[in-house]
Design a protein around this motif. Structure first.
Motif, PDB file in Angstrom:
ATOM      1  N   ALA A   1      -0.100   3.220 -12.661  1.00  0.00           N
ATOM      2  CA  ALA A   1      -0.731   4.465 -13.126  1.00  0.00           C
ATOM      3  C   ALA A   1       0.018   5.004 -14.339  1.00  0.00           C
ATOM      4  O   ALA A   1      -0.597   5.465 -15.317  1.00  0.00           O
ATOM      5  CB  ALA A   1      -0.742   5.499 -11.997  1.00  0.00           C
ATOM      6  N   GLU A   2       1.331   4.933 -14.286  1.00  0.00           N
ATOM      7  CA  GLU A   2       2.142   5.407 -15.420  1.00  0.00           C
ATOM      8  C   GLU A   2       1.812   4.613 -16.685  1.00  0.00           C
ATOM      9  O   GLU A   2       1.589   5.189 -17.749  1.00  0.00           O
ATOM     10  CB  GLU A   2       3.629   5.246 -15.078  1.00  0.00           C
ATOM     11  N   MET A   3       1.784   3.283 -16.554  1.00  0.00           N
ATOM     12  CA  MET A   3       1.517   2.422 -17.717  1.00  0.00           C
ATOM     13  C   MET A   3       0.153   2.734 -18.328  1.00  0.00           C
ATOM     14  O   MET A   3      -0.048   2.614 -19.527  1.00  0.00           O
ATOM     15  CB  MET A   3       1.549   0.930 -17.335  1.00  0.00           C
ATOM     16  N   MET A   4      -0.813   3.084 -17.467  1.00  0.00           N
ATOM     17  CA  MET A   4      -2.185   3.286 -17.932  1.00  0.00           C
ATOM     18  C   MET A   4      -2.508   4.757 -18.197  1.00  0.00           C
ATOM     19  O   MET A   4      -3.664   5.120 -18.379  1.00  0.00           O
ATOM     20  CB  MET A   4      -3.175   2.727 -16.896  1.00  0.00           C
ATOM     21  N   ASP A   5      -1.493   5.600 -18.200  1.00  0.00           N
ATOM     22  CA  ASP A   5      -1.673   7.042 -18.451  1.00  0.00           C
ATOM     23  C   ASP A   5      -2.637   7.693 -17.459  1.00  0.00           C
ATOM     24  O   ASP A   5      -3.402   8.588 -17.817  1.00  0.00           O
ATOM     25  CB  ASP A   5      -2.162   7.285 -19.883  1.00  0.00           C
ATOM     26  N   MET A   6      -2.628   7.224 -16.224  1.00  0.00           N
ATOM     27  CA  MET A   6      -3.479   7.835 -15.208  1.00  0.00           C
ATOM     28  C   MET A   6      -2.754   9.046 -14.624  1.00  0.00           C
ATOM     29  O   MET A   6      -1.540   9.039 -14.485  1.00  0.00           O
ATOM     30  CB  MET A   6      -3.806   6.812 -14.120  1.00  0.00           C
ATOM     31  N   LYS A   7      -3.536  10.062 -14.306  1.00  0.00           N
ATOM     32  CA  LYS A   7      -2.931  11.344 -13.925  1.00  0.00           C
ATOM     33  C   LYS A   7      -2.932  11.606 -12.426  1.00  0.00           C
ATOM     34  O   LYS A   7      -2.320  12.569 -11.960  1.00  0.00           O
ATOM     35  CB  LYS A   7      -3.672  12.492 -14.614  1.00  0.00           C
ATOM     36  N   CYS A   8      -3.683  10.780 -11.683  1.00  0.00           N
ATOM     37  CA  CYS A   8      -3.799  11.053 -10.239  1.00  0.00           C
ATOM     38  C   CYS A   8      -4.049   9.757  -9.474  1.00  0.00           C
ATOM     39  O   CYS A   8      -4.814   8.904  -9.924  1.00  0.00           O
ATOM     40  CB  CYS A   8      -4.962  12.028 -10.013  1.00  0.00           C
ATOM     41  N   ILE A   9      -3.381   9.610  -8.331  1.00  0.00           N
ATOM     42  CA  ILE A   9      -3.630   8.465  -7.444  1.00  0.00           C
ATOM     43  C   ILE A   9      -4.099   9.003  -6.094  1.00  0.00           C
ATOM     44  O   ILE A   9      -3.498   9.926  -5.539  1.00  0.00           O
ATOM     45  CB  ILE A   9      -2.356   7.629  -7.221  1.00  0.00           C
ATOM     46  N   VAL A  10      -5.182   8.404  -5.578  1.00  0.00           N
ATOM     47  CA  VAL A  10      -5.631   8.715  -4.224  1.00  0.00           C
ATOM     48  C   VAL A  10      -5.355   7.498  -3.353  1.00  0.00           C
ATOM     49  O   VAL A  10      -5.871   6.410  -3.615  1.00  0.00           O
ATOM     50  CB  VAL A  10      -7.144   9.018  -4.185  1.00  0.00           C
ATOM     51  N   PHE A  11      -4.518   7.667  -2.348  1.00  0.00           N
ATOM     52  CA  PHE A  11      -4.263   6.585  -1.398  1.00  0.00           C
ATOM     53  C   PHE A  11      -5.296   6.692  -0.278  1.00  0.00           C
ATOM     54  O   PHE A  11      -5.432   7.755   0.349  1.00  0.00           O
ATOM     55  CB  PHE A  11      -2.846   6.673  -0.832  1.00  0.00           C
ATOM     56  N   VAL A  12      -6.014   5.588  -0.056  1.00  0.00           N
ATOM     57  CA  VAL A  12      -7.094   5.607   0.929  1.00  0.00           C
ATOM     58  C   VAL A  12      -6.606   5.061   2.278  1.00  0.00           C
ATOM     59  O   VAL A  12      -5.467   4.620   2.403  1.00  0.00           O
ATOM     60  CB  VAL A  12      -8.305   4.775   0.419  1.00  0.00           C
ATOM     61  N   ARG A  13      -7.493   5.133   3.264  1.00  0.00           N
ATOM     62  CA  ARG A  13      -7.236   4.600   4.617  1.00  0.00           C
ATOM     63  C   ARG A  13      -6.025   5.255   5.287  1.00  0.00           C
ATOM     64  O   ARG A  13      -5.318   4.622   6.067  1.00  0.00           O
ATOM     65  CB  ARG A  13      -7.054   3.077   4.580  1.00  0.00           C
ATOM     66  N   GLY A  14      -5.765   6.490   4.944  1.00  0.00           N
ATOM     67  CA  GLY A  14      -4.710   7.243   5.628  1.00  0.00           C
ATOM     68  C   GLY A  14      -3.300   6.820   5.292  1.00  0.00           C
ATOM     69  O   GLY A  14      -2.346   7.174   5.995  1.00  0.00           O
ATOM     70  N   LYS A  15      -3.138   6.064   4.233  1.00  0.00           N
ATOM     71  CA  LYS A  15      -1.797   5.596   3.872  1.00  0.00           C
ATOM     72  C   LYS A  15      -1.006   6.691   3.158  1.00  0.00           C
ATOM     73  O   LYS A  15      -1.567   7.456   2.384  1.00  0.00           O
ATOM     74  CB  LYS A  15      -1.903   4.356   2.995  1.00  0.00           C
ATOM     75  N   MET A  16       0.283   6.717   3.421  1.00  0.00           N
ATOM     76  CA  MET A  16       1.137   7.757   2.838  1.00  0.00           C
ATOM     77  C   MET A  16       2.250   7.136   2.002  1.00  0.00           C
ATOM     78  O   MET A  16       2.913   6.191   2.449  1.00  0.00           O
ATOM     79  CB  MET A  16       1.786   8.596   3.949  1.00  0.00           C
ATOM     80  N   PRO A  17       2.488   7.651   0.802  1.00  0.00           N
ATOM     81  CA  PRO A  17       3.592   7.148  -0.026  1.00  0.00           C
ATOM     82  C   PRO A  17       4.939   7.574   0.542  1.00  0.00           C
ATOM     83  O   PRO A  17       5.048   8.629   1.178  1.00  0.00           O
ATOM     84  CB  PRO A  17       3.340   7.818  -1.378  1.00  0.00           C
ATOM     85  N   ASP A  18       5.963   6.742   0.292  1.00  0.00           N
ATOM     86  CA  ASP A  18       7.300   7.102   0.773  1.00  0.00           C
ATOM     87  C   ASP A  18       8.035   7.942  -0.288  1.00  0.00           C
ATOM     88  O   ASP A  18       7.495   8.229  -1.357  1.00  0.00           O
ATOM     89  CB  ASP A  18       8.106   5.858   1.167  1.00  0.00           C
ATOM     90  N   SER A  19       9.267   8.307   0.031  1.00  0.00           N
ATOM     91  CA  SER A  19       9.997   9.229  -0.842  1.00  0.00           C
ATOM     92  C   SER A  19      10.275   8.634  -2.227  1.00  0.00           C
ATOM     93  O   SER A  19      10.252   9.356  -3.230  1.00  0.00           O
ATOM     94  CB  SER A  19      11.310   9.658  -0.182  1.00  0.00           C
ATOM     95  N   SER A  20      10.504   7.316  -2.301  1.00  0.00           N
ATOM     96  CA  SER A  20      10.785   6.715  -3.615  1.00  0.00           C
ATOM     97  C   SER A  20       9.546   6.772  -4.505  1.00  0.00           C
ATOM     98  O   SER A  20       9.640   6.971  -5.724  1.00  0.00           O
ATOM     99  CB  SER A  20      11.253   5.262  -3.457  1.00  0.00           C
ATOM    100  N   MET A  21       8.378   6.626  -3.896  1.00  0.00           N
ATOM    101  CA  MET A  21       7.133   6.709  -4.663  1.00  0.00           C
ATOM    102  C   MET A  21       6.878   8.138  -5.128  1.00  0.00           C
ATOM    103  O   MET A  21       6.443   8.370  -6.261  1.00  0.00           O
ATOM    104  CB  MET A  21       5.956   6.220  -3.815  1.00  0.00           C
ATOM    105  N   ILE A  22       7.151   9.077  -4.259  1.00  0.00           N
ATOM    106  CA  ILE A  22       6.933  10.490  -4.611  1.00  0.00           C
ATOM    107  C   ILE A  22       7.863  10.880  -5.760  1.00  0.00           C
ATOM    108  O   ILE A  22       7.457  11.555  -6.714  1.00  0.00           O
ATOM    109  CB  ILE A  22       7.144  11.398  -3.378  1.00  0.00           C
ATOM    110  N   GLN A  23       9.094  10.394  -5.684  1.00  0.00           N
ATOM    111  CA  GLN A  23      10.060  10.691  -6.756  1.00  0.00           C
ATOM    112  C   GLN A  23       9.595  10.114  -8.097  1.00  0.00           C
ATOM    113  O   GLN A  23       9.673  10.769  -9.142  1.00  0.00           O
ATOM    114  CB  GLN A  23      11.425  10.113  -6.382  1.00  0.00           C
ATOM    115  N   LEU A  24       9.080   8.890  -8.048  1.00  0.00           N
ATOM    116  CA  LEU A  24       8.586   8.246  -9.277  1.00  0.00           C
ATOM    117  C   LEU A  24       7.389   9.020  -9.837  1.00  0.00           C
ATOM    118  O   LEU A  24       7.267   9.215 -11.058  1.00  0.00           O
ATOM    119  CB  LEU A  24       8.191   6.795  -8.960  1.00  0.00           C
ATOM    120  N   ALA A  25       6.513   9.476  -8.939  1.00  0.00           N
ATOM    121  CA  ALA A  25       5.341  10.258  -9.378  1.00  0.00           C
ATOM    122  C   ALA A  25       5.790  11.574 -10.010  1.00  0.00           C
ATOM    123  O   ALA A  25       5.211  12.015 -11.022  1.00  0.00           O
ATOM    124  CB  ALA A  25       4.426  10.526  -8.191  1.00  0.00           C
TER     125      ALA A  25
END
Lengths: 150, 114
Positions: free
Chosen positions: B60-84
């Motif tokens: 998403a960063e490389m493609m200048d995307m501003k929002c990610i929706v994780f489907v099927r009830g999946k949750m990002p972990d703390s390292s992903m949240i920090q990167l976001a």
């Protein structure tokens, strides 16, 4: 007037054991290109080429080195690894052909799109590989008059 | 469509990016394969994916995307949240599967871009 007063040279070590950090070199190149005020489409193409290259190094070659040069005319990316080499380059350049394992697919890669994407987004693409010694990919993206990629 | 509306339509949880949820999204794409996103996506602000690892954020960063929706009830972990957080990318999570999530956004006016 010159865009850059001097050649910019960047060197990155790509860690082959850290899937989490994969992409950090590409991220840094993107940040620098933005700071330089470079064209967003050129930046996007450079970023995609480099990111796919980084992922290939992590997935197939246990890491490697990336060298980036930015001058008035082009961005040149050289990615060098000491991995196993590619047995059949013609096959490897075909979309969908891959030797990647489940780990790579779990990362969202390893579907045989890496090298084709790198070729698609660069103006010049060269690859040299030797079994048991490694692979070197060189990509150049022109700042003016390069290809338009939809 | 504002990210706020995306959140409401998908009944999604906001994981990160409260300050950005009034950003306007003009198109979206759905994929679990990041190489496909790199190959075919252009000027799309929203990524729907079932891929939950840092490479989804990187892509998403490389493609200048501003929002990610994780489907099927999946949750990002703390390292992903920090990167976001580092890149100002809004993270949403929905229980809907990919097909339904994409369909709901499309039928509410958020189309893909050829």
């Amino acid at each position: 007037m010159s865009f850059l007063s001097e050649l910019i040279k960047l060197v990155y070590q790509v860690d082959g054991d850290d899937f989490t950090a994969a992409g950090s070199a590409s991220s840094d190149v993107k940040r620098i290109m933005k700071q330089l005020g470079m064209d967003s489409e050129i930046t996007r193409r450079v970023t995609i080429c480099m990111y796919e290259g980084e992922m290939n190094m992590v997935i197939h070659a246990k890491g490697g080195e990336a060298f980036v040069e930015i001058d008035d005319e082009k961005v040149k990316i050289l990615m060098k690894d000491k991995g196993p080499g590619i047995p059949d380059l013609n096959l490897a350049m075909q979309e969908g052909w891959t030797t990647a394992d489940e780990t790579a697919r779990n990362l969202g890669f390893g579907a045989g799109m890496g090298l084709p994407n790198m070729k698609r987004y660069s103006d010049e693409f060269q690859i040299e590989t030797k079994m048991g010694e490694g692979t070197t990919v060189t990509m150049q993206i022109w700042l003016n008059g390069g290809k338009k990629v939809a | 469509m504002k990210i706020r509306e995306v959140q409401a339509i998908l009944n999604a949880t906001l994981v990160y990016g409260e300050e950005f949820i009034d950003k306007e999204m003009i198109s979206a794409c759905g994929s679990d394969l990041m190489s496909d996103v790199l190959a075919y996506v252009k000027e799309q602000g929203l990524l729907l994916t079932g891929l939950v690892n840092p490479q989804a954020i990187r892509t998403a960063e490389m493609m200048d995307m501003k929002c990610i929706v994780f489907v099927r009830g999946k949750m990002p972990d703390s390292s992903m949240i920090q990167l976001a957080e580092e890149h100002g990318i809004v993270l949403l999570c929905t229980e809907y599967h990919m097909y339904k999530a994409c369909g709901l956004l499309y039928s509410n006016g958020l189309c893909g871009k050829e």
